[in-house]
Design a protein around this motif. Structure first.
Motif, PDB file in Angstrom:
ATOM      1  N   TRP A   1      -8.849  10.407  -8.311  1.00 59.32           N
ATOM      2  CA  TRP A   1      -8.025   9.172  -8.022  1.00 59.32           C
ATOM      3  C   TRP A   1      -7.169   9.756  -6.866  1.00 59.32           C
ATOM      4  O   TRP A   1      -6.338  10.660  -6.931  1.00 59.32           O
TER       5      TRP A   1
ATOM      6  N   CYS B   1      -2.502   9.335   2.685  1.00 62.45           N
ATOM      7  CA  CYS B   1      -1.477   8.891   1.933  1.00 62.45           C
ATOM      8  C   CYS B   1      -0.093   8.999   2.278  1.00 62.45           C
ATOM      9  O   CYS B   1       0.343   9.814   3.183  1.00 62.45           O
TER      10      CYS B   1
ATOM     11  N   ASN C   1      -3.891   1.980  -3.890  1.00 63.68           N
ATOM     12  CA  ASN C   1      -3.345   2.663  -5.115  1.00 63.68           C
ATOM     13  C   ASN C   1      -2.181   3.127  -5.089  1.00 63.68           C
ATOM     14  O   ASN C   1      -1.813   3.686  -3.860  1.00 63.68           O
TER      15      ASN C   1
ATOM     16  N   VAL D   1      -1.745  -4.360  -5.190  1.00 56.82           N
ATOM     17  CA  VAL D   1      -1.756  -3.140  -5.863  1.00 56.82           C
ATOM     18  C   VAL D   1      -2.880  -3.101  -6.815  1.00 56.82           C
ATOM     19  O   VAL D   1      -2.840  -4.035  -7.842  1.00 56.82           O
ATOM     20  N   SER D   2      -3.781  -2.374  -6.517  1.00 52.23           N
ATOM     21  CA  SER D   2      -4.969  -2.407  -7.451  1.00 52.23           C
ATOM     22  C   SER D   2      -4.745  -1.397  -8.726  1.00 52.23           C
ATOM     23  O   SER D   2      -4.806  -1.610  -9.764  1.00 52.23           O
ATOM     24  N   GLU D   3      -3.928  -0.319  -8.626  1.00 53.08           N
ATOM     25  CA  GLU D   3      -3.655   0.507  -9.584  1.00 53.08           C
ATOM     26  C   GLU D   3      -2.278   1.167  -9.548  1.00 53.08           C
ATOM     27  O   GLU D   3      -2.179   1.772  -8.275  1.00 53.08           O
TER      28      GLU D   3
ATOM     29  N   PRO E   1      -3.912   8.234  -4.471  1.00 52.65           N
ATOM     30  CA  PRO E   1      -3.015   7.200  -4.109  1.00 52.65           C
ATOM     31  C   PRO E   1      -2.817   7.125  -2.385  1.00 52.65           C
ATOM     32  O   PRO E   1      -3.350   7.738  -1.906  1.00 52.65           O
ATOM     33  N   ASP E   2      -2.590   5.613  -2.330  1.00 48.73           N
ATOM     34  CA  ASP E   2      -2.475   5.418  -0.863  1.00 48.73           C
ATOM     35  C   ASP E   2      -1.054   5.575  -0.503  1.00 48.73           C
ATOM     36  O   ASP E   2      -0.643   5.490   0.815  1.00 48.73           O
TER      37      ASP E   2
ATOM     38  N   ARG F   1      -0.127   4.346 -10.876  1.00 49.23           N
ATOM     39  CA  ARG F   1      -0.332   5.691 -11.944  1.00 49.23           C
ATOM     40  C   ARG F   1       1.235   6.185 -11.815  1.00 49.23           C
ATOM     41  O   ARG F   1       1.908   6.163 -10.842  1.00 49.23           O
TER      42      ARG F   1
END
Lengths: 619, 132
Positions: free
Chosen positions: B48, B81, B3, B27-29, B50-51, B31
């Motif tokens: 949610w 992260c 993410n 990348v899955s998502e 993020p990585d 934002r």
């Protein structure tokens, strides 16, 4: 003399009697006489031989006179006696006579040969002891010639009897010249009358005169200062005069007086304040500058003996001075920059104090030296201010150049990235269309950024801006009518008070942009929940015109943004439609004319911007 | 797959980053947040995480620096992260300041180009999947 008629026998008797009287007179006068035979043997000696020279007459009868003579004079005496026998004339000789105790006396001898009928001549000798006389002459001559003083012996008419060599040394006149024309010529012409009177007084007075100073003059016209001492002796009718040359001393004195008057001229004419105090803070000496400053500050004339520290008064001023005096009194040199005493505290003084010490190195007082360095201090301050401004300007420029690169970089790098994504082989695909839209937006952004930067550079230029007298009400109303946000926001209450400073000399465009930017900001960031109230006032603080713009809007978190508020491209509200240039431009423009802008604010309550402008006088 | 959160106020850049990240295929998502405050709100939400975060510096409301300070204080110990700075600034001073934050693994100057983005994404993804 009456000579009575007498018989030859009587005459002889008279003569013998007369002779007796004459010899007795001669003896009484200390004259010793002898009769010698032709071999210089003493045949007869006067009775006073014992009193005068210590020889018992019988003991020397039959003795050669030469034997009584000092060895070295013996030949001379013998020769004279021989010649006396030959020529029969009266002869004079001085020789040294040996006494029985081996002392030597100098004698003057008159020698005369007496011829008798039986052709048996006798030598008659009259001896006079002249030792004392010679000694006194020797003393006189020695002292006369040894002394560095001027010696003179004058008679009552002023004629020179005796004079020493110093007269020539001092005045350049020879002894002969002075004997011929008198000594008055060594006095300066205007001193001669006084000298004459003094001389007359000396002759009738029994008193001595000491150290009568006169200006004298050498043969070549040089001035000499001579101190005269004199006394007279009425019996021989002589005046004795001793003169001492003190020209050098006088010159040194004059130089000292001159240098003292120069020094005091310096002390009196300087604007520096100079004074001294004793260990009890009592005034010793001071110059006129000190009097001026005391009169100016305290309204009285200082006198020696006044205390410069009032022990009863404990004000800051007193403490300040006491501390400095005490430092100096504890044998330390003081050098400090101080504010002058009220009411002149805006003046800066450089104060130097040095301990005054006596011969035993004890501190007996303090010498104080004060110099007004206000101008120099101001110049230094101005210089510091200038370098501070320069440093600030430099930092501004540095920031500016970074911001330029940053803000040009953002759209440019977007363009590069967009280009890399563009699919040249399928120009018409949807993705490309989207890229092109962004491309357009970035180009637009780039263009705007360039325009902003051009504007920012232009604002930094001070030239070509005209200062004019502006009415603040007019400026305000003019700007208000141009505000774009005015209509969309509903009611806005404006309160203005320009009564203290109704007018201002400033470039019109710049003042309008100050009003425009700050009013526009207040409206833009008005609090949505309440009626927008904006107050604008003008007043003067320390020769600066202050303009305040106060609103009840959203406010700014100054703790967070305070230092960046006036930077380029700073935006603090999400609702901000601007590019973050307004306050930056404003700050830059205000600073370029030496002004400043500051802000007080509280989030949710409102903001107050204060613009400080240099007050200019109309020409 | 990871993410990714992109924090930037520049719409064009966000458009670009979305494209580039999707193109990597790992990348899955994605934002986005337009400033630090929005980014913190997303993290705070907790729904949610993020990585990887791409973080701009100069943004309104809350800058990248303020975000980093707050992140270090409140989140660094809670989520795994990595942060990559992505700024148009080239000042060494800023690179040095970024280096003080241990969460920041890289400092990238704009423009963001695909090979670099790909490399960053792969690295994060690899670390995440291998647990290194």
């Amino acid at each position: 003399m009456i000579i009575l008629a007498v018989t030859p026998g009587q005459y002889l008797e008279y003569m013998t009697e007369l002779q007796k009287i004459l010899f007795s007179l001669v003896e009484k006068n200390g004259i010793v006489y002898f009769l010698l035979d032709t071999n210089h043997n003493i045949e007869m000696c006067s009775d006073n031989m014992f009193q005068v020279f210590g020889y018992d007459p019988p003991s020397i009868l039959g003795m050669k006179l030469d034997k009584l003579c000092f060895g070295k004079d013996r030949d001379r005496l013998s020769k004279l006696l021989e010649s006396a026998l030959v020529s029969k004339d009266e002869k004079e000789i001085e020789f040294r006579l040996l006494l029985s105790d081996r002392r030597i006396r100098i004698v003057s001898a008159t020698v005369q040969t007496l011829v008798t009928d039986d052709n048996n001549p006798k030598i008659a000798i009259f001896l006079r002891d002249i030792t004392d006389h010679l000694n006194s002459k020797l003393f006189k001559d020695s002292f006369f010639n040894l002394s560095l003083d001027l010696f003179a012996i004058l008679d009552f008419t002023g004629k020179v009897i005796e004079i020493n060599e110093m007269w020539y040394e001092k005045f350049g006149y020879t002894k002969e010249e002075l004997i011929k024309s008198g000594i008055a010529k060594v006095f300066k012409s205007d001193e001669r009358m006084a000298a004459g009177r003094m001389y007359d007084w000396l002759k009738v007075s029994n008193e001595s005169m000491y150290d009568y100073e006169m200006e004298c003059c050498t043969k070549t016209g040089e001035t000499k200062f001579i101190s005269w001492s004199a006394r007279s002796d009425a019996l021989p009718g002589l005046v004795f005069l001793v003169g001492r040359d003190f020209t050098e001393k006088k010159e040194t004195e004059q130089k000292l007086v001159e240098s003292e008057s120069k020094l005091s001229a310096i002390l009196e004419n300087t604007n520096d304040v100079i004074f001294s105090i004793d260990i009890n803070y009592k005034l010793l000496k001071f110059n006129t500058a000190f009097v001026r400053i005391i009169e100016g500050s305290y309204g009285f004339k200082p006198k020696a003996g006044y205390s410069v520290i009032d022990p009863k008064v404990n004000t800051l001023t007193t403490m300040k001075w006491k501390r400095l005096y005490d430092l100096a009194l504890s044998d330390r040199d003081v050098d400090e920059l101080i504010d002058a005493d009220p009411p002149n505290e805006n003046l800066k003084y450089e104060v130097s104090m040095s301990p005054i010490k006596n011969e035993f190195k004890d501190v007996t007082g303090v010498a104080v030296f004060l110099r007004d360095v206000t101008e120099r201090f101001k110049a230094q301050e101005a210089q510091l201010e200038m370098s501070r401004q320069l440093a600030e300007k430099n930092k501004d420029l540095l920031d500016f150049s970074f911001i330029i690169t940053h803000n040009l970089r953002a759209p440019t790098s977007n363009l590069i990235s967009l280009l890399s994504l563009y699919d040249k082989d399928h120009p018409a695909n949807d993705e490309n269309l989207e890229i092109m839209e962004n491309f357009e937006a970035s180009i637009h952004q780039l263009n705007e950024t360039l325009a902003d930067l051009t504007m920012a550079v232009k604002l930094r230029e001070e030239v070509g801006k005209k200062f004019e007298l502006l009415n603040l009400d007019e400026v305000f109303n003019n700007v208000k009518s141009k505000l774009p946000a005015l209509e969309s926001k509903g009611t806005i209450v404006f309160r203005t008070d320009f009564s203290t400073v109704p007018e201002l000399i400033y470039p019109k465009g710049d003042l309008e942009s100050i009003f425009y930017t700050l009013l526009d900001n207040s409206i833009k960031f008005a609090h949505p929940g309440r009626e927008c109230v904006i107050s604008v006032t003008s007043f003067i603080v320390e020769n600066r015109v202050h303009l305040t713009f106060e609103d009840n809007g959203m406010g700014i978190d100054l703790e967070r943004y305070g230092d960046r508020l006036f930077g380029l491209y700073q935006r603090f509200h999400r609702s901000d439609s601007g590019k973050g240039l307004g306050l930056y431009f404003l700050n830059t423009a205000i600073k370029s004319f030496g002004g400043s802008i500051s802000v007080e604010s509280e989030p949710g309550k409102g903001s107050k911007f204060t613009v400080k402008l240099i007050k200019r006088e109309s020409e | 797959m990871i993410n990714v959160l992109v924090v930037d106020d520049d719409a064009t850049l966000i458009f670009l980053m979305k494209r580039l990240l999707q193109k990597t295929g790992r990348v899955s998502e994605v934002r986005v947040a337009s400033d630090g405050k929005e980014a913190l709100d997303i993290l705070f939400g907790g729904a949610w995480a993020p990585d990887l975060i791409f973080l701009d510096i100069n943004m309104p409301v809350m800058s990248g620096w303020d975000f980093l300070d707050e992140f270090g204080r409140s989140y660094a110990n809670k989520i795994e992260c990595e942060i990559v700075m992505l700024s148009s600034s080239t000042r060494e001073m800023e690179k040095a300041q970024a280096a003080k934050h241990p969460e920041v693994i890289r400092y990238l100057s704009k423009p963001a180009l695909y090979p670099t983005i790909l490399e960053v994404v792969i690295n994060t993804d690899t670390r995440k999947s291998t647990g290194l």
